[in-house]
Design a protein around this motif. Structure first.
Motif, PDB file in Angstrom:
ATOM      1  N   UNK A 109       4.697 -19.462   7.212  1.00  0.00           N
ATOM      2  CA  UNK A 109       4.027 -19.182   5.936  1.00  0.00           C
ATOM      3  C   UNK A 109       2.628 -18.612   6.181  1.00  0.00           C
ATOM      4  N   UNK A 110       1.989 -19.094   7.235  1.00  0.00           N
ATOM      5  CA  UNK A 110       0.642 -18.599   7.559  1.00  0.00           C
ATOM      6  C   UNK A 110       0.672 -17.102   7.878  1.00  0.00           C
ATOM      7  N   UNK A 111       1.770 -16.623   8.435  1.00  0.00           N
ATOM      8  CA  UNK A 111       1.876 -15.172   8.691  1.00  0.00           C
ATOM      9  C   UNK A 111       1.821 -14.406   7.373  1.00  0.00           C
ATOM     10  N   UNK A 112       2.529 -14.951   6.366  1.00  0.00           N
ATOM     11  CA  UNK A 112       2.502 -14.323   5.045  1.00  0.00           C
ATOM     12  C   UNK A 112       1.069 -14.352   4.483  1.00  0.00           C
ATOM     13  N   UNK A 113       0.391 -15.478   4.669  1.00  0.00           N
ATOM     14  CA  UNK A 113      -0.999 -15.564   4.202  1.00  0.00           C
ATOM     15  C   UNK A 113      -1.876 -14.523   4.888  1.00  0.00           C
ATOM     16  N   UNK A 114      -1.620 -14.282   6.142  1.00  0.00           N
ATOM     17  CA  UNK A 114      -2.412 -13.289   6.881  1.00  0.00           C
ATOM     18  C   UNK A 114      -2.164 -11.873   6.332  1.00  0.00           C
ATOM     19  N   UNK A 115      -0.913 -11.628   5.923  1.00  0.00           N
ATOM     20  CA  UNK A 115      -0.599 -10.347   5.283  1.00  0.00           C
ATOM     21  C   UNK A 115      -1.384 -10.228   3.976  1.00  0.00           C
ATOM     22  N   UNK A 116      -1.343 -11.295   3.185  1.00  0.00           N
ATOM     23  CA  UNK A 116      -2.052 -11.289   1.908  1.00  0.00           C
ATOM     24  C   UNK A 116      -3.554 -11.114   2.118  1.00  0.00           C
ATOM     25  N   UNK A 117      -4.071 -11.749   3.162  1.00  0.00           N
ATOM     26  CA  UNK A 117      -5.501 -11.611   3.446  1.00  0.00           C
ATOM     27  C   UNK A 117      -5.831 -10.143   3.740  1.00  0.00           C
ATOM     28  N   UNK A 118      -5.025  -9.532   4.588  1.00  0.00           N
ATOM     29  CA  UNK A 118      -5.264  -8.116   4.929  1.00  0.00           C
ATOM     30  C   UNK A 118      -5.238  -7.242   3.668  1.00  0.00           C
ATOM     31  N   UNK A 119      -4.238  -7.493   2.822  1.00  0.00           N
ATOM     32  CA  UNK A 119      -4.113  -6.693   1.593  1.00  0.00           C
ATOM     33  C   UNK A 119      -5.336  -6.909   0.694  1.00  0.00           C
ATOM     34  N   UNK A 120      -5.654  -8.163   0.415  1.00  0.00           N
ATOM     35  CA  UNK A 120      -6.753  -8.439  -0.511  1.00  0.00           C
ATOM     36  C   UNK A 120      -8.114  -8.051   0.068  1.00  0.00           C
ATOM     37  N   UNK A 156      -8.523  -1.744   7.360  1.00  0.00           N
ATOM     38  CA  UNK A 156      -9.109  -0.554   6.712  1.00  0.00           C
ATOM     39  C   UNK A 156      -9.276  -0.846   5.229  1.00  0.00           C
ATOM     40  N   UNK A 157     -10.514  -0.877   4.767  1.00  0.00           N
ATOM     41  CA  UNK A 157     -10.772  -1.219   3.362  1.00  0.00           C
ATOM     42  C   UNK A 157     -10.955   0.041   2.523  1.00  0.00           C
ATOM     43  N   UNK A 158     -10.503  -0.022   1.284  1.00  0.00           N
ATOM     44  CA  UNK A 158     -10.731   1.077   0.351  1.00  0.00           C
ATOM     45  C   UNK A 158     -12.202   1.079  -0.027  1.00  0.00           C
ATOM     46  N   UNK A 159     -12.759   2.254  -0.246  1.00  0.00           N
ATOM     47  CA  UNK A 159     -14.159   2.322  -0.656  1.00  0.00           C
ATOM     48  C   UNK A 159     -14.297   2.079  -2.152  1.00  0.00           C
ATOM     49  N   UNK A 160     -15.501   1.725  -2.610  1.00  0.00           N
ATOM     50  CA  UNK A 160     -15.667   1.528  -4.055  1.00  0.00           C
ATOM     51  C   UNK A 160     -15.766   2.869  -4.786  1.00  0.00           C
TER      52      UNK A 160
END
Ligand code: HEM
Length: 195
Positions: A42-53, A98-102
């Motif tokens: 489940x923590x792997x899924x959380x890491x995916x969510x962290x990357x996305x958010x 890689x983060x989206x810019x504002x």
């Protein structure tokens, strides 16, 4: 009568139809990772969510989006995902995200936010399943917990605002392309964390 997608169909419904394949492939890939087998999966899924958010976080501080969408700031979930990861004693994924810019163009930003907000709906299903791992809104599954007003209502408030934004045909396509890119980007996070 079979439902067809016409120009009268709302933008959010068109987005759902246009991203059905990329969403389906993502769901399948995540569930193939057996994320409810144990907390470590489940923590792997959380890491995916962290990357996305983490990648979309700047959008929540964008004044143009804030003027169009209800409670934008409160919809931000990066901190909840971070706390979920900390509950499970995980280190946070690295600075390589890689983060989206504002300064992202408004139509593209709407596409990314559609994916982020919609994921709360599937999240309610995942939240119930996470109970088997002893996780809930106070520990480990905070970011999946439904909004106190109800996930469906919170979603409808978002889609009503999303649907009301006036866009040109070109911009309309940019929203769809960005939503598809967002799904594919999350898929990339999964490939990275579930290897
Ligand atoms: C295994 C993981 C997932 C499952 C089982 C799942 C399942 C679902 C389900 C059942 C819905 C429909 C809920 C409803 O209509 O009441 C939904 C909606 C949605 N999910 Fe997922 N989902 C998953 C992961 C994700 C992820 C990771 C994202 C994006 C980051 C995402 C984005 C969306 C979006 C945008 C919608 C809204 C579709 C719409 O109605 O326009 N989902 N999901």
């Amino acid at each position: 009568m079979t439902a067809s997608v016409t120009s009268e169909t709302s933008r959010s419904v068109r987005l759902k139809t246009a991203t059905r394949d990329s969403h389906g492939a993502l769901d399948k890939r995540i569930m193939a990772g057996d994320i409810f087998a144990n907390r470590s999966n489940f923590a792997r899924f959380l890491r995916v969510q962290y990357r996305f958010h983490r990648s979309i976080d700047a959008l929540y501080a964008n004044p143009a989006l804030d003027a169009l969408l209800p409670d934008l700031h409160e919809r931000r979930r990066l901190q909840q995902v971070r706390r979920d990861l900390q509950d499970l004693e995980q280190t946070l994924p690295g600075a390589d995200i890689a983060a989206l810019g504002d300064d992202l163009a408004l139509p593209a930003a709407l596409g990314w936010l559609y994916v982020a907000e919609g994921s709360n709906l599937g999240g309610t299903v995942l939240y119930k399943m996470a109970a088997a791992l002893g996780l809930d809104r106070d520990f480990g599954a905070r970011h999946l917990a439904a909004h106190p007003d109800g996930a469906a209502r919170h979603w409808r408030e978002f889609t009503a605002a999303l649907d009301a934004v006036v866009l040109t045909a070109d911009q309309e396509q940019q929203v769809i392309d960005a939503a598809d890119t967002a799904f594919r980007s999350v898929h990339g996070h999964v490939e990275r964390e579930f290897c």
